[in-house]
Write an enzyme that holds these catalytic residues in place. Sequence first.
Site, PDB file in Angstrom:
ATOM      1  N   ASP A   1       0.824  -1.203   0.000  1.00  0.00           N
ATOM      2  CA  ASP A   1       0.000   0.000   0.000  1.00  0.00           C
ATOM      3  C   ASP A   1       0.868   1.266   0.000  1.00  0.00           C
ATOM      4  O   ASP A   1       1.848   1.345   0.752  1.00  0.00           O
ATOM      5  CB  ASP A   1      -0.852  -0.036   1.283  1.00  0.00           C
ATOM      6  CG  ASP A   1      -1.975   0.970   1.295  1.00  0.00           C
ATOM      7  OD1 ASP A   1      -2.853   0.877   0.436  1.00  0.00           O
ATOM      8  OD2 ASP A   1      -1.968   1.856   2.177  1.00  0.00           O
TER       9      ASP A   1
ATOM     10  N   GLU B   1      14.479 -15.448   0.812  1.00  0.00           N
ATOM     11  CA  GLU B   1      14.760 -16.496   1.809  1.00  0.00           C
ATOM     12  C   GLU B   1      13.760 -17.641   1.679  1.00  0.00           C
ATOM     13  O   GLU B   1      13.942 -18.705   2.257  1.00  0.00           O
ATOM     14  CB  GLU B   1      14.641 -15.927   3.235  1.00  0.00           C
ATOM     15  CG  GLU B   1      15.674 -14.884   3.580  1.00  0.00           C
ATOM     16  CD  GLU B   1      15.282 -14.101   4.841  1.00  0.00           C
ATOM     17  OE1 GLU B   1      14.355 -14.533   5.584  1.00  0.00           O
ATOM     18  OE2 GLU B   1      15.884 -13.038   5.072  1.00  0.00           O
TER      19      GLU B   1
HETATM   20  C1  GLC Z   1      -4.198   2.959  -0.600  1.00  0.00           C
HETATM   21  C2  GLC Z   1      -5.430   2.117  -0.515  1.00  0.00           C
HETATM   22  C3  GLC Z   1      -6.571   2.958  -0.092  1.00  0.00           C
HETATM   23  C4  GLC Z   1      -6.268   3.542   1.270  1.00  0.00           C
HETATM   24  C5  GLC Z   1      -4.964   4.309   1.233  1.00  0.00           C
HETATM   25  C6  GLC Z   1      -4.478   4.596   2.608  1.00  0.00           C
HETATM   26  O1  GLC Z   1      -4.247   3.881  -1.612  1.00  0.00           O
HETATM   27  O2  GLC Z   1      -5.654   1.470  -1.738  1.00  0.00           O
HETATM   28  O3  GLC Z   1      -7.780   2.260  -0.067  1.00  0.00           O
HETATM   29  O4  GLC Z   1      -7.298   4.403   1.663  1.00  0.00           O
HETATM   30  O5  GLC Z   1      -3.944   3.569   0.622  1.00  0.00           O
HETATM   31  O6  GLC Z   1      -4.022   3.422   3.214  1.00  0.00           O
END
Ligand code: GLC
Length: 604
Positions: free
Chosen positions: A237, A310
């Site tokens: 993310d 790993e």
């Molecule tokens: C990413 C995710 C989104 C979230 C953001 C903050 O873009 O896809 O859904 O709100 O990160 O974590």
Amino acid sequence: MTTTQPTRRPDDATRDELVAAGAVVHAGSDSAREWWRDAVIYQVYPRSFADADGDGIGDLPGVTSRLGHLASLGIDALWLSPFYRSPQRDAGYDVADYRDVDPLFGTLDDFDELLAGAHARGIRVVVDLVPNHTSDQHVWFTEALAAAPGSPERARYVFRDGRGPGGDEPPNNWQSVFGGPAWTRLTEADGTPGQWYLHLFDSTQPDLDWTHPEVRAEFADVLRFWLDRGVDGFRVDVAHGLVKADGLPDWDGHVEMVAGAGDDTADETTGDVEPGAPEDGSTGAGNQGPMFDQDGVHEVYREWHQVLDEYDGDRCLVAEAWVEPLSRLARYVRPDEMHQAFNFSFLTTGWDAAALRRVVAASYRANDEVGAPTTWVLSNHDVVRHPSRLGLADPGVRPNGVFATDPQPDEELGLRRARAATLLMLGMPGSAYLYQGEELGLPEHTALPAEVRQDPAFFRTEGAEAGRDGCRVPLPWAADAPGYGFGPTGETWLPQPASFARYAADVQDGVAGSTLELYRAALATRRAEGLGHGGLAWLDAWAGSADVVAYRNGDVVVLANLGTEPVVLPAGTEVLLSSGPVATDRSADPQVRVPADTTVWLRA
Ligand code: GLC
């Protein structure tokens, strides 16, 4: 009824010329070296996929109960959006404990069962990792709040003194992606106004300080925790956000999640850019501020690459990085870093043949240079579903959600184009991402009332942006069941639109021409023909046809008609698959006519 004149085929071209491969954009290989290079990966958004316990929120046992659906679709892997312990202020992207399942979604045992069930069906499992920020309920943040300014506990996050008299102004002018300032001020234990902390997203999502060795060590350990359990990879993310520019300088730009597409200047055939244009072609939009895409992030991914090494079995890292141009994005997938990155430049390209040719060519050019597979994606949990996007008057715009008072998408046109876009995408080599429900052709819910909305982006923009709830509505499995079969009680955490009855899985199952059967057939043909690891060459004879995208991948010719008039194909082509009705009664008409907004896969 008016009769339309079919678009003429390119002048004087013979049948052989029309289907002959021309400029090679990407060379294929006999097979994919690692599974993820050509995988079709299906995104499960757990809270909206299937509900086993009846509380109206999807859960892990719900996913396990529907593995048969995923197997019959023919996907290679699923990616699970976060199911970790979380107060759910951003639907789980605010993690309080990275090593446990939130009771909303089940238990670690439920996770193990899901993983084993998926593996037994030959489906790999990728989980979400959220390293840019934690929840404000994470033990580290509660410790930081309890500790003094300058303490080791605060050093794991980005705490700063304010500017101006009394430190009343935020440390810099950064804005949150969800709207409003990216800083929140604390009240210290003694009741006085205190330091500020950085949150690029909601105020309940404090950013970690990735220059801190403890942060680095913790996440390497979290990776091992899930690798030991047997996961096949991680979707990372906000992969472009972890490291911020030294000194956190002011920046007047606007940070956006769904940043603008680039490649407007790239050559349609080669992906090369015009002299003087930004490398690989970008509009200059995008997330280029001091909080994004800093060189330091790459060190983190080099370290994680080694952690994955790993383990056996080609585990993978997938970057969610809203970065442009594509050559910048390709830096995330250099041989010693991540394995894939979402191609948002493709997602944000509208319904425009020339723009699509440009972004496809530029995508291969950038990724081939670093030896990484190109990925393709049209929908996910952060954007308006593609049948609705492509049904807007200007399919190139990318609203953050749609309100009932906004101009509404044309549902029929949007679905027709969405099916065509999907076939265009699935015919291409590389790895493709599908978002749950797109195999049903689900539209966005464009009429959610304010009182049911949950996306922090709606609240932080004070209702100026609808936000992402409309693409996160619980799936319809059965047209006649309460809650369209989402769970045993009919409860759903967001209301479903009445139109979901037409899209339910059970009314499409086995029905020729349904979107579900189209996806199944496309994935089966993609696999049988080896399209995922094939090559891509433009059909040069069509290059000048403004509204046509046409390419060859192995023995399959793919032709998408984005224009308003039918396109006539040469006699003697066999239609393998089409995104919409194509008359193939050769006795009535020896020519195949591809209607507007339709893609065909041909043997020619
Ligand atoms: C990413 C995710 C989104 C979230 C953001 C903050 O873009 O896809 O859904 O709100 O990160 O974590």
